[in-house]
Every structure is written in structure tokens, then in C-alpha cells.
Enzyme design. Structure first.
Site, PDB file in Angstrom:
ATOM      1  N   ASP A  79      28.567   5.124 -42.113  1.00  0.00           N
ATOM      2  CA  ASP A  79      28.804   5.700 -40.783  1.00  0.00           C
ATOM      3  C   ASP A  79      29.666   6.957 -40.805  1.00  0.00           C
ATOM      4  OD1 ASP A  79      30.883   3.957 -41.631  1.00  0.00           O
ATOM      5  OD2 ASP A  79      31.623   3.726 -39.588  1.00  0.00           O
ATOM      6  N   GLU A 137      32.016   1.110 -40.800  1.00  0.00           N
ATOM      7  CA  GLU A 137      33.301   0.864 -41.461  1.00  0.00           C
ATOM      8  C   GLU A 137      34.440   1.437 -40.635  1.00  0.00           C
ATOM      9  OE1 GLU A 137      36.875   1.554 -43.420  1.00  0.00           O
ATOM     10  OE2 GLU A 137      35.539   3.249 -43.121  1.00  0.00           O
ATOM     11  N   GLU A 138      34.148   2.493 -39.883  1.00  0.00           N
ATOM     12  CA  GLU A 138      35.210   3.252 -39.205  1.00  0.00           C
ATOM     13  C   GLU A 138      35.665   2.659 -37.881  1.00  0.00           C
ATOM     14  OE1 GLU A 138      36.785   5.603 -40.542  1.00  0.00           O
ATOM     15  OE2 GLU A 138      35.492   6.700 -41.926  1.00  0.00           O
ATOM     16  N   HIS A 362      39.099  12.546 -42.530  1.00  0.00           N
ATOM     17  CA  HIS A 362      39.053  12.553 -41.063  1.00  0.00           C
ATOM     18  C   HIS A 362      39.503  13.900 -40.487  1.00  0.00           C
ATOM     19  CE1 HIS A 362      39.082   7.856 -40.683  1.00  0.00           C
ATOM     20  NE2 HIS A 362      38.452   8.266 -41.772  1.00  0.00           N
TER      21      HIS A 362
HETATM   22 NI    NI Z   1      36.127   5.980 -45.559  1.00  0.00          NI
END
Ligand code: NI
Length: 390
Positions: A79, A137-138, A362
Site C-alpha cells: 500500500d 500496512e500503513e 513518509h
Molecule cells: Ni513501510
């Protein structure tokens, strides 16, 4: 003997092309429909894999070897994040506001490459490999728990995964036993007072002044109650209240995150947070409440398995490329897989300022040195081959 380095070098050009395709077409957590379909197509094209879709946006491919043996799981997260990309790369996101800013595009390309390489060795392999392309996962609670709940991973003898890191030099590999990533909890708190005129505070119960004290007191948890040799974080990341300069609002809402490794410490931090939010508010005549969502457990590598993966990594890339990095306070839902099998999660360096790969994860400028995928393919292939016959 299989020449792992030659396999990884030969796999790199397609891995780069795949990673760039994924990078240009990112999808948010739980929305990875096109990504999953594209992965499914690639896997079908390798021949010899049986591909299933345990949840709408995840993909699991199973490779059965030519003789009985162990069953090993390999995981990539697929993702992307709600970030406006600012890299200016020619294969930058074509979806405004969505970006692969954590390297999951690289993880997916690496796992596809490993799947193809192992498919080619199928006849000589013992046991079974399950390639897990995990969604979400996020975004807590994460996709791993959904996949585990379907039973798609029942019977695993070990689960392995890795993360490319833009903060760790390209080509380096770090494998450690024990804790590697922190437990991540998220909290939401409200202080309810009595609103009123800004010029007549005595007729109100000002929730802003009370919240200021609460947030200051929360800072005391790590600094004054946690053993200085242990690791923990309490961070307030948002605070919302008020609408005018002359109005005391009736309530304040704020929230943030807690990180820790030790479960007993984690629980004691939660208890202290309850005491501070509820107690400080009550002391001033307001009502404080907090809910804490224990989103991800700490990723704690199985010590024996991690030692074996370390051996595999040394065989794959050589001692000069091995460098153990300390545990990180970031969270990961890879910890969920420890419920079905011993786990080991490791890090592959992808930092290279000459290629612009020096921004943190990020970040809108985040990117990885794609050459690092060759290292990742080599280590993962060696590790799974070693585990199958362990
Ligand atoms: Ni990651």
C-alpha cells in the site's frame, strides 16, 4: 550450489520496471484493487504458482516444491500513503495525493522477483513457499490480521520479511534477534469543561487551560516514570478546540501515539495516561476521557530464526555489507505474523544521496536507491532457500 548474486543481478532490471510501474500507480490502504490485480497477473505469468486472494486487496501465491519439506512465508506490503509526491521523478505518482513514500513499491517488486526466481527452481525445492502480498500496512489495524484470520497462513514454519530503509546506506543489511520495531498505540482524548465568554473565565470551566496542563503532565511519563535505559515515546500529534478569539469553547479534543517495546511498560504507560487525563481534568472540575487503541504489537524477532537469517544474509552479501542497526520506534503490523509462526524482519539499506535517496520515510521527496533491491532479492532468496532445508 545456487549462485544467489547472479540470480539477484539478473532479476534487477525487471524489479526496477515493476517498482516504477507501482510507484506511478499507488493506491491507499484497503483500496489496493488495481495493485492486487496487477500482482496477480504477474504471478500467473510465472507459471507453477497457485494464486489466491484471501481478502479483496491482498494476494497470496503458493509454490509447492518437488519434495516434502518446511513451509516458509515471505511478505511484502503493497500500500501507499496519502502524500502529495514532490520527487519530480519521471515515474512519479500519477494519482494526486497518493504516493509510495515508504518503499512498499520496492518490497512488492522484490517479492515478485524472488517468486519468479524460486519458480524456476521448483523441481529441486523441498517444501512450500507462500508469497504474501499484504494490503494496508500503513493504516491501523492493518491488513496482516485480516490475512491471518482467513487461515491462508496456517501451517507456516517461519515468516520472513524486510524493509528498504532510506536512512541506512544502500547495499547494507541489518538482521537482529529480539525487538526491532516498537508497539504502536493511538489515543484520542477529550476534556469537557463549560464554555462561555473569553472575558468572564470565572463563569466557565476552561478546557484549553486544563488541556495545556494535561499535555505537560503527559510529558512526565517518559521522562520521570520510565527507566532511562528502556525506550518509550508519548507524542501528542493533534489538538482541536475553539472557534473565536472571545469564546472559551466547551471542550478540547486531542490525540497522538504511544510507542514501546516491553508489554508491561506499555500497559503501565496506558494506565498513567488514563490517570493524568482523568485526574487532572477532575482536579479542575472538568471531565477528561481517553481511549487508547493498541494498534500494533512490537515486532520481536525469534532469536534462533534471526540468527539463521543473519547467516543467510552473510552468505548472500558478505560480511562487509552487514551492519546491525538499533531497533526503531516505528510500528509495523508484521508483528501479527508472530501469532502463526516464528518471525524475522530485517532491514536493507536504500540510502544514496547521489541518487536523491536521502529523505526520510513518509516524506514527499522520499525515494530509494533501486540498486538496493538487488541486495534485498539476494538476501530474501538465500534466506528462504536456507529455511526450506533447515
Ligand atoms: Ni513501510
Amino acid at each position: 550450489m545456487t549462485d544467489i548474486r547472479a540470480i539477484a543481478a539478473a532479476a534487477l532490471p525487471d524489479a526496477v520496471a515493476w517498482r516504477r510501474h507501482l510507484h506511478a500507480n499507488p493506491e491507499l490502504s484497503f483500496q489496493e484493487h488495481e495493485t492486487a490485480r496487477w500482482i496477480h497477473e504477474r504471478l500467473d505469468g510465472f507459471g507453477g504458482l497457485s494464486v489466491s486472494r484471501p481478502t479483496p486487496t491482498s494476494v497470496v501465491a503458493t509454490l509447492k516444491g518437488g519434495r516434502p519439506g518446511r513451509t516458509i512465508g515471505l511478505r511484502a506490503d503493497i500500500d501507499a500513503l496519502p502524500i502529495v509526491e514532490a520527487t519530480g521523478l519521471e515515474f512519479a505518482s500519477t494519482r494526486e495525493g497518493v504516493m509510495h513514500a515508504c518503499g512498499h513499491d520496492g518490497h512488492t517488486a522484490v517479492l515478485l522477483s524472488v517468486a519468479r526466481a524460486l519458480t524456476g527452481m521448483r523441481a529441486e525445492l523441498p517444501g512450500e513457499v507462500r508469497f504474501v502480498f499484504q494490503h494496508a500496512e500503513e493504516l491501523p489495524p492493518g491488513g496482516a490480521r485480516e490475512i491471518v484470520a482467513t487461515g491462508a497462513l496456517d501451517g507456516l514454519d517461519a515468516m520472513l520479511g524486510c524493509h528498504l530503509m532510506s536512512t541506512f546506506d544502500a547495499g547494507k543489511v541489518s538482521v537482529s534477534g529480539g525487538p526491532v520495531m516498537a508497539a504502536a498505540d493511538f489515543f484520542d482524548a477529550t476534556v469537557e469543561g463549560v464554555g462561555g465568554h473569553g472575558a468572564f473565565p470565572h463563569q466557565t470551566i476552561d478546557p484549553i487551560a486544563i488541556t495545556a496542563q494535561i499535555i505537560s503532565s503527559l510529558q512526565q511519563i517518559v521522562s520521570r516514570t520510565v527507566d532511562p535505559l528502556e525506550s518509550a515515546v508519548v507524542t501528542v500529534t493533534r489538538i482541536n478546540a475553539g472557534s473565536a478569539d472571545n469564546v472559551i469553547p466547551p471542550s478540547v479534543n486531542f490525540g497522538g501515539t504511544v510507542r514501546s517495546f516491553d508489554q508491561a511498560l506499555r500497559e503501565s504507560i496506558h494506565e498513567r495516561m488514563h490517570r493524568i487525563v482523568e485526574g487532572v481534568a477532575a482536579a479542575h472540575g472538568a471531565r477528561g476521557s481517553i481511549t487508547i487503541d493498541p494498534a500494533f504489537d512490537a515486532v520481536i524477532n525469534d532469536v534462533a530464526l534471526a540468527a539463521q537469517v543473519e547467516e543467510s544474509a552473510l552468505r548472500a552479501v558478505g560480511e562487509a555489507q552487514f551492519q546491525r542497526i538499533p531497533p526503531m520506534m516505528g510500528g509495523e503490523d508484521f508483528s501479527i505474523y508472530a501469532r502463526v509462526a516464528p518471525i524475522t524482519y530485517w532491514f536493507v539499506g536504500a540510502r544514496n544521496p547521489e541518487k536523491g535517496a536521502e529523505w526520510p520515510h513518509h516524506h514527499p521527496h522520499f525515494t530509494v536507491d533501486e540498486q538496493a533491491m538487488e541486495t534485498a532479492i539476494a538476501v530474501m532468496t538465500q534466506a528462504v532457500l536456507d529455511q526450506l532445508s533447515a
